[in-house]
Design an enzyme around this catalytic site. Sequence first.
Site, PDB file in Angstrom:
ATOM      1  N   TRP A 119      34.178  38.749  28.352  1.00 43.22           N
ATOM      2  CA  TRP A 119      33.004  38.874  29.189  1.00 43.22           C
ATOM      3  C   TRP A 119      33.331  38.551  30.642  1.00 43.22           C
ATOM      4  O   TRP A 119      34.267  37.823  30.920  1.00 43.22           O
ATOM      5  CB  TRP A 119      31.905  37.972  28.655  1.00 43.22           C
ATOM      6  N   ILE A 122      33.677  34.843  31.944  1.00 36.21           N
ATOM      7  CA  ILE A 122      34.669  33.992  31.283  1.00 36.21           C
ATOM      8  C   ILE A 122      36.008  34.718  31.172  1.00 36.21           C
ATOM      9  O   ILE A 122      36.977  34.383  31.832  1.00 36.21           O
ATOM     10  CB  ILE A 122      34.167  33.555  29.885  1.00 36.21           C
ATOM     11  N   CYS A 123      36.038  35.741  30.324  1.00 41.28           N
ATOM     12  CA  CYS A 123      37.301  36.409  29.997  1.00 41.28           C
ATOM     13  C   CYS A 123      37.879  37.186  31.169  1.00 41.28           C
ATOM     14  O   CYS A 123      39.087  37.446  31.200  1.00 41.28           O
ATOM     15  CB  CYS A 123      37.107  37.343  28.811  1.00 41.28           C
ATOM     16  N   LEU A 124      37.041  37.566  32.127  1.00 43.66           N
ATOM     17  CA  LEU A 124      37.525  38.227  33.334  1.00 43.66           C
ATOM     18  C   LEU A 124      37.671  37.237  34.486  1.00 43.66           C
ATOM     19  O   LEU A 124      38.714  37.179  35.138  1.00 43.66           O
ATOM     20  CB  LEU A 124      36.578  39.364  33.725  1.00 43.66           C
TER      21      LEU A 124
END
Length: 217
Positions: A119, A122-124
């Site tokens: 997401w 967070i993940c990006l």
Amino acid sequence: MAAKGITYTGLDALLEPSKSVLLLIDHQGAQFAGMRSMDATLVVNNVTALAKGAKVFDVPTILTTVVEERGGHLISQLQDVFPEQAPIDRTTINTWEDQRVVDAVAATGRKDLVMAGLWTDICLAWPAIHALADGYRVFAVTDASGATSNEAHERGIERMIQAGVIPTCASTVIAEWQRDWAREETVPGVTEILLQHGGVFGTSLAWELQLLGQHKD
């Protein structure tokens, strides 16, 4: 804050294929299932176009998943672009804390790091901010990314911008890689991406090609 030696203005601010590396993070079933910031169909369309663009321009591409056994495989639309490439499957939430990913990016020798992920906040955002400290100029492709809410998506983008990450869109990245229509060797590939993934522009292009007698059945 801009990192020392990184250009944000002038012609050198634009992406070039020979200096770019693409990192696609966690475009998996479980991640899409929780995404609410944007229509998932659009994100799939945009990230697939981005991946195909990287292939047309010979931009090295690293694929990642997180706990694939539970979170699902990489979506087939992306895996089909790179059928022989196995995604790096991690346990770390922050992709940049997995040394295999850091090493894979570093091995390309390129410093313009184009990223998209699920997401956004967070993940990006986490690896994007982290990679800045390692001397990369980081571009976040926001329409090939998404989050659990509009709020989370927007705050993730704002946080990245505050750190010095450059927000962009999939079509913009491809346009920067092409830069000049006189670069004829990549025009057929870009045209095909536009026809398949360009939305209303793609349909208009198909109509134009029809009028020119170049319409493909």
